[in-house]
Write an enzyme that holds these catalytic residues in place. Structure first.
Site, mmCIF file in Angstrom:
data_model
loop_
_atom_site.group_PDB
_atom_site.id
_atom_site.type_symbol
_atom_site.label_atom_id
_atom_site.label_comp_id
_atom_site.label_asym_id
_atom_site.label_seq_id
_atom_site.Cartn_x
_atom_site.Cartn_y
_atom_site.Cartn_z
ATOM 1 N N GLY A 13 4.786 8.359 -10.523
ATOM 2 C CA GLY A 13 4.057 7.851 -11.684
ATOM 3 C C GLY A 13 4.612 6.527 -12.170
ATOM 4 O O GLY A 13 4.721 6.278 -13.366
ATOM 5 N N VAL A 48 11.319 -2.417 -13.266
ATOM 6 C CA VAL A 48 11.158 -3.872 -13.267
ATOM 7 C C VAL A 48 9.722 -4.198 -12.834
ATOM 8 O O VAL A 48 8.976 -3.310 -12.444
ATOM 9 C CB VAL A 48 12.138 -4.591 -12.315
ATOM 10 N N ALA A 51 5.646 -10.026 -13.455
ATOM 11 C CA ALA A 51 4.727 -11.139 -13.214
ATOM 12 C C ALA A 51 3.637 -10.718 -12.232
ATOM 13 O O ALA A 51 3.898 -10.005 -11.275
ATOM 14 C CB ALA A 51 5.494 -12.324 -12.653
ATOM 15 N N LYS A 79 -0.210 -16.276 -17.714
ATOM 16 C CA LYS A 79 0.531 -16.998 -16.667
ATOM 17 C C LYS A 79 -0.429 -17.917 -15.911
ATOM 18 O O LYS A 79 -1.443 -17.449 -15.380
ATOM 19 C CB LYS A 79 1.160 -15.966 -15.720
ATOM 20 N N VAL A 186 9.616 16.873 -7.053
ATOM 21 C CA VAL A 186 9.186 17.476 -5.793
ATOM 22 C C VAL A 186 10.457 17.857 -5.037
ATOM 23 O O VAL A 186 11.347 17.024 -4.846
ATOM 24 C CB VAL A 186 8.357 16.469 -4.960
ATOM 25 N N THR A 345 4.048 -10.685 -5.865
ATOM 26 C CA THR A 345 2.997 -10.113 -5.031
ATOM 27 C C THR A 345 2.984 -8.580 -4.964
ATOM 28 O O THR A 345 2.017 -8.006 -4.457
ATOM 29 C CB THR A 345 3.121 -10.663 -3.597
ATOM 30 N N ILE A 347 2.761 -5.988 -7.185
ATOM 31 C CA ILE A 347 1.711 -5.268 -7.901
ATOM 32 C C ILE A 347 0.358 -5.589 -7.264
ATOM 33 O O ILE A 347 -0.506 -4.725 -7.129
ATOM 34 C CB ILE A 347 1.759 -5.589 -9.417
HETATM 35 C C1 LIG Z 1 13.948 -6.798 -8.670
HETATM 36 C C2 LIG Z 1 12.481 -6.527 -8.635
HETATM 37 C C3 LIG Z 1 11.615 -7.351 -9.334
HETATM 38 C C4 LIG Z 1 10.243 -7.138 -9.276
HETATM 39 N N1 LIG Z 1 9.397 -7.992 -9.913
HETATM 40 C C5 LIG Z 1 8.070 -7.878 -9.724
HETATM 41 C C6 LIG Z 1 7.158 -8.795 -10.286
HETATM 42 O O1 LIG Z 1 7.535 -9.710 -11.028
HETATM 43 N N2 LIG Z 1 5.862 -8.655 -9.987
HETATM 44 C C7 LIG Z 1 5.389 -7.653 -9.194
HETATM 45 O O2 LIG Z 1 4.199 -7.611 -8.907
HETATM 46 N N3 LIG Z 1 6.228 -6.724 -8.719
HETATM 47 C C8 LIG Z 1 7.540 -6.821 -8.945
HETATM 48 N N4 LIG Z 1 8.384 -5.883 -8.429
HETATM 49 C C9 LIG Z 1 7.829 -4.714 -7.761
HETATM 50 C C10 LIG Z 1 7.325 -3.707 -8.796
HETATM 51 O O3 LIG Z 1 8.363 -3.339 -9.656
HETATM 52 C C11 LIG Z 1 6.797 -2.487 -8.082
HETATM 53 O O4 LIG Z 1 5.913 -2.885 -7.085
HETATM 54 C C12 LIG Z 1 6.025 -1.612 -9.031
HETATM 55 O O5 LIG Z 1 6.755 -1.332 -10.167
HETATM 56 C C13 LIG Z 1 5.605 -0.340 -8.361
HETATM 57 O O6 LIG Z 1 6.665 0.541 -8.195
HETATM 58 P P1 LIG Z 1 6.319 1.987 -7.654
HETATM 59 O O7 LIG Z 1 5.356 2.629 -8.591
HETATM 60 O O8 LIG Z 1 5.932 1.879 -6.242
HETATM 61 O O9 LIG Z 1 7.715 2.752 -7.690
HETATM 62 P P2 LIG Z 1 8.594 3.328 -8.899
HETATM 63 O O10 LIG Z 1 8.417 2.544 -10.158
HETATM 64 O O11 LIG Z 1 9.970 3.469 -8.369
HETATM 65 O O12 LIG Z 1 7.989 4.775 -9.175
HETATM 66 C C14 LIG Z 1 8.326 5.873 -8.370
HETATM 67 C C15 LIG Z 1 7.792 7.125 -9.012
HETATM 68 O O13 LIG Z 1 8.012 8.234 -8.136
HETATM 69 C C16 LIG Z 1 8.576 9.295 -8.847
HETATM 70 N N5 LIG Z 1 9.346 10.122 -7.922
HETATM 71 C C17 LIG Z 1 10.218 9.735 -6.981
HETATM 72 N N6 LIG Z 1 10.756 10.802 -6.340
HETATM 73 C C18 LIG Z 1 10.177 11.885 -6.902
HETATM 74 C C19 LIG Z 1 10.314 13.283 -6.714
HETATM 75 N N7 LIG Z 1 11.159 13.808 -5.820
HETATM 76 N N8 LIG Z 1 9.569 14.107 -7.478
HETATM 77 C C20 LIG Z 1 8.716 13.634 -8.408
HETATM 78 N N9 LIG Z 1 8.554 12.313 -8.635
HETATM 79 C C21 LIG Z 1 9.281 11.464 -7.907
HETATM 80 C C22 LIG Z 1 9.419 8.634 -9.920
HETATM 81 O O14 LIG Z 1 9.692 9.508 -10.979
HETATM 82 C C23 LIG Z 1 8.468 7.492 -10.322
HETATM 83 O O15 LIG Z 1 7.518 7.989 -11.230
HETATM 84 C C24 LIG Z 1 9.751 -6.056 -8.508
HETATM 85 C C25 LIG Z 1 10.613 -5.199 -7.860
HETATM 86 C C26 LIG Z 1 11.970 -5.427 -7.912
HETATM 87 C C27 LIG Z 1 12.901 -4.496 -7.185
#
Ligand SMILES: Cc1cc2nc3c(=O)[nH]c(=O)nc-3n(C[C@H](O)[C@H](O)[C@H](O)COP(=O)(O)OP(=O)(O)OC[C@H]3O[C@@H](n4cnc5c(N)ncnc54)[C@H](O)[C@@H]3O)c2cc1C
Length: 500
Positions: A13, A48, A51, A79, A186, A345, A347
């Site tokens: 999530g 994090v 942008a 932006k 999970v 890129t 998001i």
């Molecule tokens: C340093 C950094 C800077 C960034 N800056 C940007 C930016 O400026 N612009 C941009 O577009 N993107 C940026 N990103 C990327 C962006 O943060 C991610 O693409 C975005 O937040 C999506 O993350 P996610 O939802 O894939 O993963 P996460 O936010 O890690 O979410 C993972 C989810 O899975 C759940 N989960 C994991 N394991 C389990 C389990 N066993 N059981 C139940 N739930 C579980 C967690 O609770 C969480 O809800 C950046 C990333 C980094 C590392």
């Protein structure tokens, strides 16, 4: 009897999970699909991501959400592009704006004729012909308005927002459309004996969640796509060697800029992203060329205001999953791969993944042709974003061991071809569904001091005086239009101030 997908389980999530939930709930309303999202507050999200790039505006509109409401609730600012400080060499600055720059003359594009005159010192900087660049430099912003034949028609923008708040916003939107949320971890993933498809996930409390389609949004860990299905990961650190980041919000010291600023550092770079209530900062660096302590000191020494918390440390391996879609599981977000955030890129790649999944939406037969095409597009687009990032690192005259290392990184064939084409006659090729438009490549190539040997011969068919008049007119109109735009802060105060 139809063979429709009856249930989707989204594991995770974060921004990816809730973007997917909101999109499926909104865009698949009549299939009667049961959509469930599982997330664990204890594990949390990556925390994090601030942008974005312009297609995020389409994402919001397609959901039918009021953009100003999103902005208010996520503390967002606008932006217009990215400012690159010290990237080419210390003291240099260039801007990569969104949107079109200038306009063509008959069949000759603006970049083609601008380049000829610029190489002859008869045209000014590329930025002077972009409404986004000029407005950003002046701290101005407004949305496009109906003003035919002016650049005000085409103002192109994205948002800076708190991605966690965006996810929270999408959560309430999705739940309003019937998405069910399950809190908890999970514990295991069960596969069908014969097909190897995912059958179910089992929660720590013993609950078993079955679904036809699983969306892996579990972040870097890739719980389903890697943990269970072993899709494999292509490590791209040979091209993009930065592997760590520190992120910290700080107090704002003045009105918010209408652009992201990225400054090259000894072994990486630092971002500055203004939100309404704070400024986001981060230092992306390569652990082989600097220590964590030094990276932290550099970050904290270069904040515009007081740090609001201790820096958050993150580790990553740039690259992509071999197959983002494998069997009945599609990985979105960090579980599908990660390219560092230099051009904001990630998001967007979530958004692209969702759009492609809706285009190739399966039924329970999970036709391999659909899956293969999805993976092919994903692979292509990820690869081209990698090339664009690689351009920033390799075409630089910066001194120091890290930057010398970067200069010697072997280019991919696709990037080499782009550079060769540009070096010969200033041509830029945009293939197929490549994300970045030719204008983006041009700004960064020129900004990183790449110089073509010549210009496109067909430009000589244009009347010299007409070109000169055109260039002068565009520049003057851009200046005049930018002067008429409100200040970024005033625009926010009037339309979408957080807390109002
Ligand atoms: C340093 C950094 C800077 C960034 N800056 C940007 C930016 O400026 N612009 C941009 O577009 N993107 C940026 N990103 C990327 C962006 O943060 C991610 O693409 C975005 O937040 C999506 O993350 P996610 O939802 O894939 O993963 P996460 O936010 O890690 O979410 C993972 C989810 O899975 C759940 N989960 C994991 N394991 C389990 C389990 N066993 N059981 C139940 N739930 C579980 C967690 O609770 C969480 O809800 C950046 C990333 C980094 C590392």
């Amino acid at each position: 009897m139809t063979n429709h997908i009856r249930s989707i389980a989204i594991i995770g999530g974060g921004t990816a999970g809730w973007m997917a939930a909101a999109s499926f709930a909104k865009h698949l309303p009549h299939l009667g699909i049961d959509i469930r999202l599982v997330e664990s507050e204890q594990i949390g999200t990556v925390g994090v991501g601030e942008a974005t790039i312009p297609p995020i505006i389409d994402f919001i509109r397609l959901l039918g959400i009021d953009e100003n409401d999103v902005i208010r609730k996520t503390g967002a600012t606008f932006k217009l592009g990215i400012g690159y400080r010290d990237w080419t060499r210390e003291g240099d600055y260039y801007f990569h704006p969104f949107g079109p720059t200038g306009f063509g003359m008959g069949p000759i594009s603006f970049p083609s004729y601008w380049l000829k005159y610029w190489l002859q010192n008869k045209a000014s900087r590329l930025e002077d012909y972009s409404i986004q660049a000029v407005a950003a430099a002046d701290g101005r912003f407004m949305r496009p308005v109906h003003a035919p034949n002016t650049p005000l028609n085409k103002i192109t923008y994205a948002l800076h927002f708190d991605a966690s708040l965006f996810a929270r916003y999408l959560r309430s939107f999705s739940e309003g459309l019937g998405v069910k949320r399950t809190e908890g971890k999970v514990r295991s993933v069960e596969l069908h004996n014969e097909s190897g498809f995912i059958d179910s996930v089992t929660m720590e409390d013993g609950e078993v969640i079955k679904a036809d389609l699983f969306i892996d949004c579990s972040g870097f860990r890739g719980l389903l796509i890697e943990g269970a299905l072993k899709a494999g990961y292509q490590d791209w650190t040979n091209w993009l060697p930065c592997d760590r980041a520190l992120a910290v919000p700080c107090e704002r010291s003045g009105p918010p800029q209408s652009y992201t600023e990225v400054t090259a550092r000894k072994a990486g770079w630092q971002w500055r992203i203004p939100l309404q209530h704070r400024t986001g900062n981060g230092h992306v660096y390569c652990s082989g060329f600097t220590s964590d302590d030094e990276a932290r000191d550099t970050l904290l020494a270069n904040l515009e205001g007081k740090a609001l918390v201790d820096p958050l440390a993150l580790r990553f391996t740039t690259g992509r999953r071999n197959k983002a879609w494998h069997k009945n599981c599609v990985a979105l977000g960090l579980s599908s791969g990660f390219l560092e955030p230099l051009e904001s890129t990630s998001i967007h790649l979530i958004q692209r993944g969702i759009a492609m999944l809706l285009k190739f939406f399966p039924d329970r037969s999970f036709e391999q042709a659909d899956i293969d095409r999805y993976n092919k597009i994903f692979e292509f687009e990820f690869g081209r974003v990698r090339d664009f990032l690689l351009l920033h690192y390799t075409q630089t005259e910066r001194q120091g061991a890290f930057w010398e290392h970067c200069r010697n990184i072997p280019l991919t064939d696709s990037l080499q071809e782009k550079i060769d084409l540009f070096r010969s006659h200033g041509r830029i090729l945009r293939e197929d569904t490549e994300l970045f438009p030719t204008g983006s490549w041009l700004y960064v190539m020129i900004g990183q001091a790449l110089r073509p040997r010549g210009y496109e011969p067909t430009v000589d068919t244009l009347d010299q005086q007409a070109v000169k008049t055109n260039l002068d007119d565009i520049r003057a109109v851009v200046r005049k239009c930018a002067d008429a735009m409100p200040m970024h802060q005033d625009f926010i105060d009037k339309n979408c101030r957080a807390g109002n």
